[in-house]
Motif scaffolding. Structure first.
Motif, mmCIF file in Angstrom:
data_model
loop_
_atom_site.group_PDB
_atom_site.id
_atom_site.type_symbol
_atom_site.label_atom_id
_atom_site.label_comp_id
_atom_site.label_asym_id
_atom_site.label_seq_id
_atom_site.Cartn_x
_atom_site.Cartn_y
_atom_site.Cartn_z
ATOM 1 N N ARG A 1 0.712 -1.268 -0.156
ATOM 2 C CA ARG A 1 -0.111 0.038 -0.126
ATOM 3 C C ARG A 1 0.816 1.272 0.178
ATOM 4 N NH1 ARG A 1 -4.881 -2.884 -0.496
ATOM 5 N NH2 ARG A 1 -5.343 -4.068 1.501
ATOM 6 N N LYS A 2 1.810 1.239 0.813
ATOM 7 C CA LYS A 2 2.578 2.703 1.098
ATOM 8 C C LYS A 2 3.061 3.207 -0.352
ATOM 9 C CE LYS A 2 6.088 4.668 3.885
ATOM 10 N NZ LYS A 2 7.180 4.476 5.068
ATOM 11 N N ALA A 3 3.913 2.627 -0.976
ATOM 12 C CA ALA A 3 4.587 3.223 -2.123
ATOM 13 C C ALA A 3 3.413 4.098 -3.198
ATOM 14 C CB ALA A 3 5.350 2.148 -2.826
ATOM 15 N N VAL A 4 2.219 2.991 -2.895
ATOM 16 C CA VAL A 4 1.050 3.538 -3.989
ATOM 17 C C VAL A 4 0.639 4.924 -3.613
ATOM 18 C CG1 VAL A 4 -1.048 3.058 -4.875
ATOM 19 C CG2 VAL A 4 0.497 1.281 -4.732
ATOM 20 N N TYR A 5 0.320 5.001 -2.176
ATOM 21 C CA TYR A 5 -0.177 6.225 -1.592
ATOM 22 C C TYR A 5 0.815 7.523 -1.880
ATOM 23 C CZ TYR A 5 -3.889 3.671 1.352
ATOM 24 O OH TYR A 5 -4.885 3.213 1.628
ATOM 25 N N ILE A 6 1.974 7.305 -1.563
ATOM 26 C CA ILE A 6 2.948 8.244 -1.782
ATOM 27 C C ILE A 6 2.882 8.798 -3.292
ATOM 28 C CG2 ILE A 6 5.199 8.846 -1.595
ATOM 29 C CD1 ILE A 6 5.645 7.139 0.565
ATOM 30 N N ALA A 7 3.215 7.621 -4.243
ATOM 31 C CA ALA A 7 3.477 8.278 -5.711
ATOM 32 C C ALA A 7 2.326 8.855 -6.098
ATOM 33 C CB ALA A 7 3.660 6.707 -6.297
ATOM 34 N N THR A 8 1.039 8.460 -5.608
ATOM 35 C CA THR A 8 -0.242 8.863 -6.310
ATOM 36 C C THR A 8 -0.596 10.251 -5.852
ATOM 37 O OG1 THR A 8 -1.628 7.569 -4.773
ATOM 38 C CG2 THR A 8 -1.307 6.699 -6.996
ATOM 39 N N THR A 9 -0.136 10.572 -4.516
ATOM 40 C CA THR A 9 -0.590 11.851 -3.959
ATOM 41 C C THR A 9 0.462 12.603 -4.361
ATOM 42 O OG1 THR A 9 -1.321 10.703 -1.839
ATOM 43 C CG2 THR A 9 -0.717 12.841 -1.983
ATOM 44 N N LEU A 10 1.858 12.369 -4.600
ATOM 45 C CA LEU A 10 2.650 13.264 -5.433
ATOM 46 C C LEU A 10 2.122 13.735 -6.680
ATOM 47 C CD1 LEU A 10 5.474 15.029 -5.353
ATOM 48 C CD2 LEU A 10 6.369 12.829 -6.054
ATOM 49 N N ILE A 11 1.780 12.869 -7.659
ATOM 50 C CA ILE A 11 1.462 13.238 -8.992
ATOM 51 C C ILE A 11 0.064 13.742 -9.152
ATOM 52 C CG2 ILE A 11 0.691 11.822 -11.194
ATOM 53 C CD1 ILE A 11 2.425 9.395 -10.420
ATOM 54 N N TYR A 12 -0.658 13.460 -8.102
ATOM 55 C CA TYR A 12 -2.211 14.547 -7.884
ATOM 56 C C TYR A 12 -1.604 15.873 -7.869
ATOM 57 C CZ TYR A 12 -6.881 15.501 -6.463
ATOM 58 O OH TYR A 12 -8.110 16.087 -6.057
ATOM 59 N N CYS A 13 -0.737 16.004 -6.677
ATOM 60 C CA CYS A 13 -0.262 17.612 -6.566
ATOM 61 C C CYS A 13 0.196 18.043 -7.766
ATOM 62 C CB CYS A 13 1.010 17.228 -5.413
ATOM 63 S SG CYS A 13 1.812 18.912 -5.184
ATOM 64 N N LEU A 14 1.067 17.394 -8.296
ATOM 65 C CA LEU A 14 1.533 17.988 -9.958
ATOM 66 C C LEU A 14 0.414 18.278 -10.922
ATOM 67 C CD1 LEU A 14 4.759 15.843 -9.947
ATOM 68 C CD2 LEU A 14 4.677 18.240 -9.130
ATOM 69 N N ALA A 15 -0.497 17.452 -10.765
ATOM 70 C CA ALA A 15 -1.565 17.338 -11.754
ATOM 71 C C ALA A 15 -2.461 18.427 -11.372
ATOM 72 C CB ALA A 15 -2.314 16.062 -11.976
ATOM 73 N N CYS A 16 -2.586 18.970 -10.220
ATOM 74 C CA CYS A 16 -3.319 20.117 -9.847
ATOM 75 C C CYS A 16 -2.676 21.192 -10.552
ATOM 76 C CB CYS A 16 -3.374 20.353 -8.322
ATOM 77 S SG CYS A 16 -4.672 19.134 -7.639
ATOM 78 N N VAL A 17 -1.134 21.662 -10.423
ATOM 79 C CA VAL A 17 -0.517 22.488 -10.808
ATOM 80 C C VAL A 17 -0.710 22.651 -12.565
ATOM 81 C CG1 VAL A 17 1.791 23.741 -11.149
ATOM 82 C CG2 VAL A 17 0.808 22.578 -8.875
ATOM 83 N N LEU A 18 -0.505 21.374 -13.187
ATOM 84 C CA LEU A 18 -0.677 21.339 -14.595
ATOM 85 C C LEU A 18 -2.152 21.857 -15.056
ATOM 86 C CD1 LEU A 18 0.130 20.441 -17.340
ATOM 87 C CD2 LEU A 18 -0.918 18.283 -16.671
ATOM 88 N N THR A 19 -3.089 21.609 -14.409
ATOM 89 C CA THR A 19 -4.380 22.069 -14.828
ATOM 90 C C THR A 19 -4.599 23.509 -14.518
ATOM 91 O OG1 THR A 19 -5.284 19.903 -13.869
ATOM 92 C CG2 THR A 19 -7.071 21.440 -14.209
ATOM 93 N N ALA A 20 -4.129 24.070 -13.593
ATOM 94 C CA ALA A 20 -4.213 25.493 -13.213
ATOM 95 C C ALA A 20 -3.330 26.350 -14.259
ATOM 96 C CB ALA A 20 -3.888 25.904 -11.853
ATOM 97 N N GLU A 21 -2.318 25.792 -14.610
ATOM 98 C CA GLU A 21 -1.331 26.420 -15.344
ATOM 99 C C GLU A 21 -1.342 26.339 -16.863
ATOM 100 O OE1 GLU A 21 0.854 28.668 -14.688
ATOM 101 O OE2 GLU A 21 0.572 28.462 -12.679
ATOM 102 N N VAL A 22 -2.279 25.539 -17.435
ATOM 103 C CA VAL A 22 -2.611 25.348 -18.866
ATOM 104 C C VAL A 22 -4.096 25.250 -18.941
ATOM 105 C CG1 VAL A 22 -2.160 23.807 -20.893
ATOM 106 C CG2 VAL A 22 -0.807 23.432 -19.001
ATOM 107 N N PRO A 23 -4.686 26.480 -18.832
ATOM 108 C CA PRO A 23 -6.021 26.667 -18.857
ATOM 109 C C PRO A 23 -6.848 26.596 -20.266
ATOM 110 C CG PRO A 23 -5.042 28.860 -18.733
ATOM 111 C CD PRO A 23 -3.886 27.661 -18.838
#
Length: 533
Positions: free
Chosen positions: A144-166
């Protein structure tokens, strides 16, 4: 054979006390004692690692193994659980903030209403449907642990991507990636709860999870509406990136909780330190990614299409869940007709939030029922915890009927607070559906819990992505009263299903291939308090 001398009487008596030999001392040899001493030495060595050797030659957990997640300290389990539940609450809130962002971004991005909803809301849910199939069985096989960490980090980056490429493309891609990653806290967390807590404890932990999830659902529209109105829709995503970045750091400090993964690590440690090598007792050991791709990925689909319990639970919970996404689009327009303006239209979700604590009454009832059965030394029965569902199903229907016929245009002069009484019942029912049906799946499928939730999450996410798309046309074409009546009629059909579960649920479970096997494995590998029938 060399027979024992009289000086070895004490050894013989010790062996007799263990039930290894008879009283006929002439049959005891020194080699017998050596073998027994070796067995006792092996047993003592395994015990230090929290392991025992099964009759089939496989390693398994000792009942009191401190390394098993269910035997961790209360503080350690509380930390793991708190971080995961808070992450689930927040990412769920970001998902239901989609319609608010869509409304705010329409003019800036020059999009029509439906296109904007697809980009900001539906793509997130379609991504979650995909992630909900992939990640749960992956976490069962590889931890479980590695999945939680990796996906949450990618989620964080994807939020920035969505806002910066409107742009339409940028938002669709960014929200789709966020959706895929959000499937981990939304779905895998139930499997983590099953790892950490036995059936009796899960009554309260599943309740806390359901409350966190439902609270996220109803807080999201308020969160999105106010931030979009006063800071701009991009700040919904920027704050999302900041918060999930913090969660990524917190997840570094949780522990891996998948018992089979930890058992494999203990076996490897035993081999490294003592030179003892044994296979492990595991229901979900996957040797490589090829096997995972062929087998584990199709397990949720098999459960959904071949297991009646999974199918019916998924359908009812998905509809009640998607109803909140439909409300995220329709409630603001309904309460705008009652005099609410701007972001204050989102405050209609507060009654849904107020309905959530009502579920605690049924958790107290569940705990008492399970306590009485435990005192009577009776096996715990998952159907014993469906009382809340039997009440919640008609509560959902009644709440929607009240709402449907206490709003304009059919009832133009009634105070807005009257319709919100119905929404309180809807909030209670939505939370109770999530609590009881999720708990029922966890108790029924134990080792396959994450895969069962993956099937549920797939349908739930698809409906949550589709419902907001037809809500504007449905409410404008049929009118607020008739459109809400259709929802009430669908909810009314659920009332009979609750009684059928209570009467026939146990029979269906016992005939189920997956539920039956998980029950056998659960009895063989239990460490504390999971005596299930």
């Amino acid at each position: 054979m060399n027979l024992l001398e009289k000086g070895d009487d004490k050894d013989i008596e010790a062996l007799s006390g263990l039930g290894i030999v008879s009283d006929d001392k002439s049959t005891i040899t020194k080699s017998t004692i050596v073998e027994v001493e070796l067995d006792l030495e092996l047993e003592e060595t395994l015990k230090k690692f929290g392991l025992r050797l099964e009759s089939d030659g496989c390693l398994n957990w000792q009942m009191d193994a401190s390394a098993h997640p269910r035997n961790w300290s209360v503080s350690r389990r509380a930390f793991n659980t708190s971080v995961l539940l808070a992450l689930d609450l927040y990412t769920t809130a970001i998902s239901t903030s989609g319609p608010s962002m869509a409304q705010a971004a329409m003019k800036e991005m020059d999009l029509g209403h439906i296109k904007s909803l697809i980009a900001f809301s539906s793509m997130y849910q379609f991504g979650q449907a995909l992630g909900g199939v992939v990640f749960p069985p992956y976490s069962e096989c590889f931890g479980r642990k590695a999945v939680y960490i990796a996906t949450t980090l990618i989620y964080c980056l994807a939020c920035v991507l969505t806002a910066e490429v409107p742009t339409m493309t940028g938002v669709c891609v960014g929200r789709f990636i966020c959706g895929i990653m959000s499937a981990v806290p939304s779905v895998v967390v139930e499997g983590s709860i099953e790892d950490l807590f036995n059936m009796k404890s899960r009554v309260w932990i599943i309740f806390l999870w359901a409350c966190a999830t439902t609270a996220g659902l109803v807080l999201g529209p308020i969160y999105g509406a106010y931030i979009s109105a006063y800071c701009g829709w991009k700040w919904v995503l920027f704050t999302g990136a900041i918060v999930t970045g913090v969660f990524t750091l917190l997840l570094l400090f949780i522990r891996e909780s998948r018992p089979s993964r930890l058992l494999a690590q203990q076996a490897a440690r035993l081999q490294h330190e003592k030179g003892l090598s044994y296979p492990i007792h595991s229901a979900d050991a996957t040797p490589n990614l090829a096997t995972f791709s062929r087998i584990a990925l199709i397990r949720p689909l098999r459960l959904f299409f071949t297991e009646p319990i999974v199918f019916v639970c998924s359908l009812m919970m998905a509809v009640s869940w998607a109803l909140i996404y439909l409300f995220a689009e329709s409630l603001p327009s309904v309460y705008a007709s009652l005099g609410f303006t701007g972001p204050s239209t989102s405050l209609a979700f507060i009654p849904l939030l107020l309905g959530i604590p009502l579920s605690i009454l049924f958790r107290i009832h569940d705990q008492r029922v399970l306590g009485r059965r435990e005192c009577a030394n009776l096996a715990l029965n998952p159907e014993q915890k469906l009382t809340g569902f039997v009440i919640a199903a008609p509560a959902l229907a009644v709440g929607l009927w009240i709402f449907a016929w206490t709003v304009p245009p059919a009832v133009p002069h009634l105070h807005w607070a009257v319709s919100m009484i119905g929404l309180v019942l809807v909030g209670f029912a939505t939370n109770e559906f999530a609590c009881t049906l999720s708990g029922y799946l966890a108790d029924s499928y134990t080792i396959y819990a994450s895969s069962a939730f993956a099937a549920l999450a797939f349908l739930r996410a698809i409906l949550a992505g589709v419902f907001p798309l037809f809500a504007p046309r449905m409410y404008s074409a049929m009118g607020q009263n008739l459109a809400s009546t259709v929802l009430a009629a669908v909810a009314t059909c659920f009332c009979g299903a609750a009684l059928l579960f209570m009467k026939y649920g146990k029979t269906v479970r016992q005939k189920s291939k997956f539920a039956g096997h998980s029950l056998v494995v659960n009895r063989a590998t239990q460490v504390k308090g999971d005596n299930v029938e």
